[in-house]
Design a protein around this motif. Structure first.
Motif, PDB file in Angstrom:
ATOM      1  N   ALA A  20       0.792  -1.204   0.018  1.00  0.00           N
ATOM      2  CA  ALA A  20       0.118   0.117   0.116  1.00  0.00           C
ATOM      3  C   ALA A  20       0.865   1.241  -0.093  1.00  0.00           C
ATOM      4  CB  ALA A  20      -0.979  -0.059   1.143  1.00  0.00           C
ATOM      5  N   ILE A  21       2.020   1.352   0.768  1.00  0.00           N
ATOM      6  CA  ILE A  21       2.857   2.353   0.862  1.00  0.00           C
ATOM      7  C   ILE A  21       3.458   2.512  -0.455  1.00  0.00           C
ATOM      8  CG2 ILE A  21       5.136   3.304   1.791  1.00  0.00           C
ATOM      9  CD1 ILE A  21       4.089   1.879   4.529  1.00  0.00           C
ATOM     10  N   LYS A  22       3.833   1.403  -1.072  1.00  0.00           N
ATOM     11  CA  LYS A  22       4.379   1.684  -2.712  1.00  0.00           C
ATOM     12  C   LYS A  22       3.300   2.153  -3.560  1.00  0.00           C
ATOM     13  CE  LYS A  22       7.960  -2.115  -1.899  1.00  0.00           C
ATOM     14  NZ  LYS A  22       8.268  -3.232  -2.337  1.00  0.00           N
ATOM     15  N   PHE A  23       2.093   1.694  -3.420  1.00  0.00           N
ATOM     16  CA  PHE A  23       1.349   2.128  -4.448  1.00  0.00           C
ATOM     17  C   PHE A  23       0.933   3.464  -4.231  1.00  0.00           C
ATOM     18  CE2 PHE A  23      -3.256   3.154  -5.064  1.00  0.00           C
ATOM     19  CZ  PHE A  23      -3.477   2.902  -6.221  1.00  0.00           C
ATOM     20  N   LEU A  24       1.014   4.055  -2.848  1.00  0.00           N
ATOM     21  CA  LEU A  24       0.779   5.491  -2.749  1.00  0.00           C
ATOM     22  C   LEU A  24       1.737   6.306  -3.037  1.00  0.00           C
ATOM     23  CD1 LEU A  24      -0.935   5.182   1.077  1.00  0.00           C
ATOM     24  CD2 LEU A  24      -2.011   5.870  -1.158  1.00  0.00           C
ATOM     25  N   GLY A  25       2.933   5.654  -2.789  1.00  0.00           N
ATOM     26  CA  GLY A  25       4.184   6.731  -3.403  1.00  0.00           C
ATOM     27  C   GLY A  25       4.085   6.784  -4.898  1.00  0.00           C
ATOM     28  N   LYS A  29       3.289  10.264  -7.290  1.00  0.00           N
ATOM     29  CA  LYS A  29       4.330  10.562  -8.484  1.00  0.00           C
ATOM     30  C   LYS A  29       3.537  10.855  -9.681  1.00  0.00           C
ATOM     31  CE  LYS A  29       8.577   8.189  -6.994  1.00  0.00           C
ATOM     32  NZ  LYS A  29       9.317   7.225  -7.109  1.00  0.00           N
ATOM     33  N   ILE A  30       2.545  10.108  -9.799  1.00  0.00           N
ATOM     34  CA  ILE A  30       1.641  10.442 -10.798  1.00  0.00           C
ATOM     35  C   ILE A  30       0.705  11.848 -10.533  1.00  0.00           C
ATOM     36  CG2 ILE A  30      -0.673   9.496 -12.088  1.00  0.00           C
ATOM     37  CD1 ILE A  30       0.322   6.799 -11.345  1.00  0.00           C
ATOM     38  N   PHE A  31       0.424  12.064  -9.445  1.00  0.00           N
ATOM     39  CA  PHE A  31      -0.291  13.356  -9.165  1.00  0.00           C
ATOM     40  C   PHE A  31       0.773  14.552  -9.311  1.00  0.00           C
ATOM     41  CE2 PHE A  31      -3.608  10.723  -6.830  1.00  0.00           C
ATOM     42  CZ  PHE A  31      -4.483  11.006  -7.654  1.00  0.00           C
ATOM     43  N   GLU A  32       1.830  14.308  -8.839  1.00  0.00           N
ATOM     44  CA  GLU A  32       2.843  15.249  -9.259  1.00  0.00           C
ATOM     45  C   GLU A  32       3.175  15.537 -10.390  1.00  0.00           C
ATOM     46  OE1 GLU A  32       6.258  13.945  -6.975  1.00  0.00           O
ATOM     47  OE2 GLU A  32       5.495  14.614  -5.104  1.00  0.00           O
ATOM     48  N   ASN A  33       3.360  14.570 -11.339  1.00  0.00           N
ATOM     49  CA  ASN A  33       3.512  15.001 -12.717  1.00  0.00           C
ATOM     50  C   ASN A  33       2.203  15.378 -13.495  1.00  0.00           C
ATOM     51  OD1 ASN A  33       6.151  13.575 -12.610  1.00  0.00           O
ATOM     52  ND2 ASN A  33       5.246  11.715 -13.209  1.00  0.00           N
ATOM     53  N   THR A  34       1.195  15.096 -12.892  1.00  0.00           N
ATOM     54  CA  THR A  34      -0.183  15.770 -13.502  1.00  0.00           C
ATOM     55  C   THR A  34      -0.230  17.141 -13.362  1.00  0.00           C
ATOM     56  OG1 THR A  34      -1.071  13.501 -13.239  1.00  0.00           O
ATOM     57  CG2 THR A  34      -2.607  15.556 -13.624  1.00  0.00           C
ATOM     58  N   ILE A  35       0.262  17.622 -11.995  1.00  0.00           N
ATOM     59  CA  ILE A  35       0.223  19.041 -11.460  1.00  0.00           C
ATOM     60  C   ILE A  35       1.279  19.692 -12.606  1.00  0.00           C
ATOM     61  CG2 ILE A  35       1.061  20.456  -9.713  1.00  0.00           C
ATOM     62  CD1 ILE A  35      -0.452  18.400  -7.670  1.00  0.00           C
ATOM     63  N   LYS A  36       2.582  19.022 -12.774  1.00  0.00           N
ATOM     64  CA  LYS A  36       3.307  19.850 -13.439  1.00  0.00           C
ATOM     65  C   LYS A  36       2.913  20.014 -14.943  1.00  0.00           C
ATOM     66  CE  LYS A  36       7.701  18.177 -11.003  1.00  0.00           C
ATOM     67  NZ  LYS A  36       8.702  17.190 -11.104  1.00  0.00           N
ATOM     68  N   ILE A  37       2.214  19.007 -15.368  1.00  0.00           N
ATOM     69  CA  ILE A  37       1.663  18.973 -16.665  1.00  0.00           C
ATOM     70  C   ILE A  37       0.579  20.313 -17.077  1.00  0.00           C
ATOM     71  CG2 ILE A  37       0.018  18.128 -18.392  1.00  0.00           C
ATOM     72  CD1 ILE A  37       1.391  15.328 -17.570  1.00  0.00           C
ATOM     73  N   PHE A  38      -0.440  20.452 -15.817  1.00  0.00           N
ATOM     74  CA  PHE A  38      -1.269  21.532 -15.927  1.00  0.00           C
ATOM     75  C   PHE A  38      -0.462  22.614 -15.652  1.00  0.00           C
ATOM     76  CE2 PHE A  38      -4.323  18.170 -15.027  1.00  0.00           C
ATOM     77  CZ  PHE A  38      -5.357  18.512 -15.888  1.00  0.00           C
ATOM     78  N   GLU A  39       0.382  22.853 -14.903  1.00  0.00           N
ATOM     79  CA  GLU A  39       1.136  24.120 -14.652  1.00  0.00           C
ATOM     80  C   GLU A  39       1.718  24.681 -16.076  1.00  0.00           C
ATOM     81  OE1 GLU A  39       3.957  23.213 -11.554  1.00  0.00           O
ATOM     82  OE2 GLU A  39       2.465  23.772  -9.886  1.00  0.00           O
ATOM     83  N   THR A  40       2.467  23.508 -16.663  1.00  0.00           N
ATOM     84  CA  THR A  40       2.920  23.733 -18.096  1.00  0.00           C
ATOM     85  C   THR A  40       1.935  24.636 -19.076  1.00  0.00           C
ATOM     86  OG1 THR A  40       4.637  22.225 -17.538  1.00  0.00           O
ATOM     87  CG2 THR A  40       4.308  22.921 -20.090  1.00  0.00           C
ATOM     88  N   ALA A  41       0.909  23.782 -18.986  1.00  0.00           N
ATOM     89  CA  ALA A  41      -0.378  24.093 -19.782  1.00  0.00           C
ATOM     90  C   ALA A  41      -0.996  25.492 -19.373  1.00  0.00           C
ATOM     91  CB  ALA A  41      -1.471  23.071 -19.945  1.00  0.00           C
ATOM     92  N   ASN A  42      -0.993  25.741 -18.349  1.00  0.00           N
ATOM     93  CA  ASN A  42      -1.174  27.174 -17.676  1.00  0.00           C
ATOM     94  C   ASN A  42      -0.199  28.135 -18.046  1.00  0.00           C
ATOM     95  OD1 ASN A  42      -2.873  28.935 -16.255  1.00  0.00           O
ATOM     96  ND2 ASN A  42      -1.805  28.931 -14.653  1.00  0.00           N
ATOM     97  N   LYS A  43       1.085  27.952 -18.248  1.00  0.00           N
ATOM     98  CA  LYS A  43       1.749  28.995 -18.475  1.00  0.00           C
ATOM     99  C   LYS A  43       1.640  29.086 -20.202  1.00  0.00           C
ATOM    100  CE  LYS A  43       5.626  27.685 -15.243  1.00  0.00           C
ATOM    101  NZ  LYS A  43       6.689  27.079 -14.904  1.00  0.00           N
ATOM    102  N   LYS A  44       1.665  27.958 -20.808  1.00  0.00           N
ATOM    103  CA  LYS A  44       1.450  28.114 -22.052  1.00  0.00           C
ATOM    104  C   LYS A  44       0.300  29.046 -22.790  1.00  0.00           C
ATOM    105  CE  LYS A  44       4.184  24.213 -23.625  1.00  0.00           C
ATOM    106  NZ  LYS A  44       4.457  22.917 -24.207  1.00  0.00           N
ATOM    107  N   ILE A  45      -0.670  28.838 -22.178  1.00  0.00           N
ATOM    108  CA  ILE A  45      -2.001  29.528 -22.145  1.00  0.00           C
ATOM    109  C   ILE A  45      -1.934  30.872 -21.819  1.00  0.00           C
ATOM    110  CG2 ILE A  45      -4.421  29.832 -21.103  1.00  0.00           C
ATOM    111  CD1 ILE A  45      -4.611  26.600 -20.840  1.00  0.00           C
TER     112      ILE A  45
END
Length: 59
Positions: A20-25, A29-45
């Protein structure tokens, strides 16, 4: 015999917690990457909006 059974159950529970701890980790990471994608998209917009404003002001 009961002590051995309890030890097996405890070991299984520990492995489940580790999994469970590995899965949450991984999920984190997936959520952190998703946030980075949205931040990049926001900058481009924002850049596109600013470029649009500049082009409009030149006309």
């Amino acid at each position: 015999m009961a002590v051995y059974g309890i030890a097996i159950v405890k070991e299984c529970a520990n492995k489940m917690i580790e999994t469970a701890i590995k899965f949450l980790g991984s999920a984190n990471k997936i959520f952190e990457n998703t946030i980075k994608i949205f931040e990049t998209a926001n900058k481009k917009i924002k850049t596109a909006i600013n470029s649009s404003k500049m082009i409009t002001s030149l006309e």
